[in-house]
Design a protein around this motif. Structure first.
Motif, PDB file in Angstrom:
ATOM      1  N   ARG A 177       0.803  -1.224   0.000  1.00 43.24           N
ATOM      2  CA  ARG A 177       0.000   0.000   0.000  1.00 43.24           C
ATOM      3  C   ARG A 177       0.839   1.278   0.000  1.00 43.24           C
ATOM      4  NH1 ARG A 177      -2.979  -3.428  -1.456  1.00 43.24           N
ATOM      5  NH2 ARG A 177      -5.095  -3.844  -0.695  1.00 43.24           N
ATOM      6  N   MET A 178       2.108   1.163  -0.382  1.00 39.97           N
ATOM      7  CA  MET A 178       2.970   2.348  -0.511  1.00 39.97           C
ATOM      8  C   MET A 178       2.892   2.862  -1.946  1.00 39.97           C
ATOM      9  SD  MET A 178       4.048   2.962   2.476  1.00 39.97           S
ATOM     10  CE  MET A 178       5.369   4.149   2.186  1.00 39.97           C
ATOM     11  N   HIS A 179       1.694   3.278  -2.325  1.00 42.02           N
ATOM     12  CA  HIS A 179       1.423   3.650  -3.707  1.00 42.02           C
ATOM     13  C   HIS A 179       2.142   4.943  -4.099  1.00 42.02           C
ATOM     14  CE1 HIS A 179      -1.592   0.617  -3.173  1.00 42.02           C
ATOM     15  NE2 HIS A 179      -2.330   1.370  -2.367  1.00 42.02           N
ATOM     16  N   ASP A 180       2.446   5.036  -5.399  1.00 39.42           N
ATOM     17  CA  ASP A 180       3.003   6.274  -5.946  1.00 39.42           C
ATOM     18  C   ASP A 180       1.859   7.201  -6.321  1.00 39.42           C
ATOM     19  OD1 ASP A 180       5.703   5.555  -5.797  1.00 39.42           O
ATOM     20  OD2 ASP A 180       5.610   4.477  -7.700  1.00 39.42           O
ATOM     21  N   ARG A 181       1.899   8.437  -5.814  1.00 31.95           N
ATOM     22  CA  ARG A 181       0.866   9.437  -6.124  1.00 31.95           C
ATOM     23  C   ARG A 181       1.564  10.741  -6.514  1.00 31.95           C
ATOM     24  NH1 ARG A 181      -3.108  10.038  -1.197  1.00 31.95           N
ATOM     25  NH2 ARG A 181      -4.190  11.350  -2.732  1.00 31.95           N
ATOM     26  N   ILE A 182       1.430  11.121  -7.770  1.00 28.48           N
ATOM     27  CA  ILE A 182       2.003  12.364  -8.270  1.00 28.48           C
ATOM     28  C   ILE A 182       0.853  13.293  -8.649  1.00 28.48           C
ATOM     29  CG2 ILE A 182       3.466  13.459  -9.998  1.00 28.48           C
ATOM     30  CD1 ILE A 182       4.999  11.626  -8.092  1.00 28.48           C
ATOM     31  N   GLN A 183       0.849  14.484  -8.055  1.00 29.45           N
ATOM     32  CA  GLN A 183      -0.239  15.437  -8.292  1.00 29.45           C
ATOM     33  C   GLN A 183       0.267  16.694  -8.973  1.00 29.45           C
ATOM     34  OE1 GLN A 183      -3.700  16.390  -5.487  1.00 29.45           O
ATOM     35  NE2 GLN A 183      -2.336  18.106  -5.089  1.00 29.45           N
ATOM     36  N   TYR A 184      -0.479  17.123 -10.000  1.00 24.76           N
ATOM     37  CA  TYR A 184      -0.250  18.399 -10.672  1.00 24.76           C
ATOM     38  C   TYR A 184      -1.299  19.387 -10.165  1.00 24.76           C
ATOM     39  CZ  TYR A 184       2.395  15.794 -14.296  1.00 24.76           C
ATOM     40  OH  TYR A 184       3.297  15.011 -14.987  1.00 24.76           O
ATOM     41  N   THR A 185      -0.863  20.581  -9.803  1.00 22.46           N
ATOM     42  CA  THR A 185      -1.776  21.626  -9.344  1.00 22.46           C
ATOM     43  C   THR A 185      -1.519  22.894 -10.139  1.00 22.46           C
ATOM     44  OG1 THR A 185      -1.773  20.699  -7.099  1.00 22.46           O
ATOM     45  CG2 THR A 185      -2.598  22.954  -7.358  1.00 22.46           C
ATOM     46  N   LEU A 186      -2.584  23.480 -10.676  1.00 26.07           N
ATOM     47  CA  LEU A 186      -2.466  24.697 -11.472  1.00 26.07           C
ATOM     48  C   LEU A 186      -2.375  25.906 -10.549  1.00 26.07           C
ATOM     49  CD1 LEU A 186      -2.564  25.594 -14.496  1.00 26.07           C
ATOM     50  CD2 LEU A 186      -5.028  25.973 -14.157  1.00 26.07           C
ATOM     51  N   ASP A 187      -1.309  26.708 -10.698  1.00 29.86           N
ATOM     52  CA  ASP A 187      -1.162  27.875  -9.831  1.00 29.86           C
ATOM     53  C   ASP A 187      -1.812  29.103 -10.471  1.00 29.86           C
ATOM     54  OD1 ASP A 187       0.614  28.994 -11.709  1.00 29.86           O
ATOM     55  OD2 ASP A 187       2.410  28.413 -10.586  1.00 29.86           O
ATOM     56  N   ALA A 188      -1.764  30.227  -9.745  1.00 28.83           N
ATOM     57  CA  ALA A 188      -2.436  31.449 -10.197  1.00 28.83           C
ATOM     58  C   ALA A 188      -1.867  31.975 -11.506  1.00 28.83           C
ATOM     59  CB  ALA A 188      -2.343  32.524  -9.115  1.00 28.83           C
ATOM     60  N   GLY A 189      -0.622  31.630 -11.807  1.00 34.50           N
ATOM     61  CA  GLY A 189       0.005  32.086 -13.040  1.00 34.50           C
ATOM     62  C   GLY A 189      -0.213  31.172 -14.226  1.00 34.50           C
ATOM     63  N   GLY A 190      -0.993  30.108 -14.028  1.00 33.80           N
ATOM     64  CA  GLY A 190      -1.264  29.185 -15.120  1.00 33.80           C
ATOM     65  C   GLY A 190      -0.200  28.124 -15.307  1.00 33.80           C
ATOM     66  N   ASN A 191       0.675  27.955 -14.316  1.00 34.90           N
ATOM     67  CA  ASN A 191       1.725  26.948 -14.387  1.00 34.90           C
ATOM     68  C   ASN A 191       1.355  25.752 -13.520  1.00 34.90           C
ATOM     69  OD1 ASN A 191       3.586  28.667 -15.945  1.00 34.90           O
ATOM     70  ND2 ASN A 191       3.708  29.864 -14.041  1.00 34.90           N
ATOM     71  N   TRP A 192       1.866  24.588 -13.905  1.00 36.50           N
ATOM     72  CA  TRP A 192       1.565  23.362 -13.176  1.00 36.50           C
ATOM     73  C   TRP A 192       2.678  23.045 -12.176  1.00 36.50           C
ATOM     74  CZ3 TRP A 192      -3.081  21.196 -13.250  1.00 36.50           C
ATOM     75  CH2 TRP A 192      -3.922  21.432 -14.334  1.00 36.50           C
ATOM     76  N   MET A 193       2.303  22.881 -10.919  1.00 33.54           N
ATOM     77  CA  MET A 193       3.224  22.474  -9.866  1.00 33.54           C
ATOM     78  C   MET A 193       3.097  20.958  -9.674  1.00 33.54           C
ATOM     79  SD  MET A 193       3.284  23.650  -5.856  1.00 33.54           S
ATOM     80  CE  MET A 193       1.674  22.897  -5.555  1.00 33.54           C
TER      81      MET A 193
END
Length: 212
Positions: A190-206
């Motif tokens: 259950r040590m799954h890999d989780r990669i999240q992209y989040t859109l910031d205020a400038g339109g860039n993905w973190m």
């Protein structure tokens, strides 16, 4: 075997920050292509979760029909429960579960109707039976019974038997415009890999890793 004893240890692949694309649509495209090549039954089936103005949630399976940098498109009856909820609260979440690859993709964003031209173009590609069904079904409403549905379907089939079947005014597409997309790869213990992209205020993905 009890329900609590049902479990699977995932171990097919890994996912690291070094491996993913710089933006999520490209990464989705990579996983999408791999899913299609894996001969997954209804690979485009996804859970759509919505909520009404009071925050009461509802979820169901819909089919992805298009995706690009603008978002993810599905079609439905605008007067359905999901349509009413999206009118009250445009936020929604999509979830793909490709168990054969031990993967999930979770997409959270805001929804908007696609253009009338786009909806007509897709509707015209549908089989005639599906077109008639869009006219015949008052989706999500209580009806008198199965016989009533058949009579209504037969009525519209007769009505349109001599010409083109136009798109109903209450039917069309929605686009989910993402502000977060999470890629989940199953891993042992259950040590799954989780990669999240989040859109910031400038339109860039973190890009960041989430704990399993």
């Amino acid at each position: 075997m009890s329900i609590a004893d049902i479990r699977k240890d995932y171990q097919l692949q890994t996912l690291s920050e070094a491996d993913v694309a710089a933006e999520p649509i490209t990464q989705f495209g990579k996983w999408w292509d791999e899913a299609v090549k894996s001969d997954i039954v209804e690979v485009n089936a996804m859970t759509l979760a919505t909520a009404d103005k009071n925050g009461i949630p509802s979820a169901r399976i819909v089919l992805l029909k298009e995706y690009d940098a603008k978002g993810f498109v599905f079609f439905t009856n605008y007067n359905s429960k999901k349509g009413e909820q999206l009118l009250q609260n445009p936020n929604a979440c999509l979830v793909f579960f490709w168990k054969e690859l031990e993967r999930q993709v979770r997409i959270t964003g805001t929804t908007e109707k696609i253009s009338m031209e786009e909806s007509i173009a897709y509707f015209n590609k549908r089989p005639d039976g599906s077109k008639i069904g869009a006219w015949a079904s008052p989706q999500s409403l209580a009806v008198a019974g199965k016989a009533w549905l058949k009579e209504t379907f037969d009525y519209y089939r007769e009505r349109f038997k001599h010409g083109e079947i136009p798109k109903p005014p209450h039917w069309g597409g929605y686009r989910v415009k993402p502000f977060t997309i999470e890629f989940w790869q199953g891993r042992p213990s259950r040590m799954h890999d989780r990669i999240q992209y989040t859109l910031d205020a400038g339109g860039n993905w973190m890009i960041e890793r989430l704990a399993p």
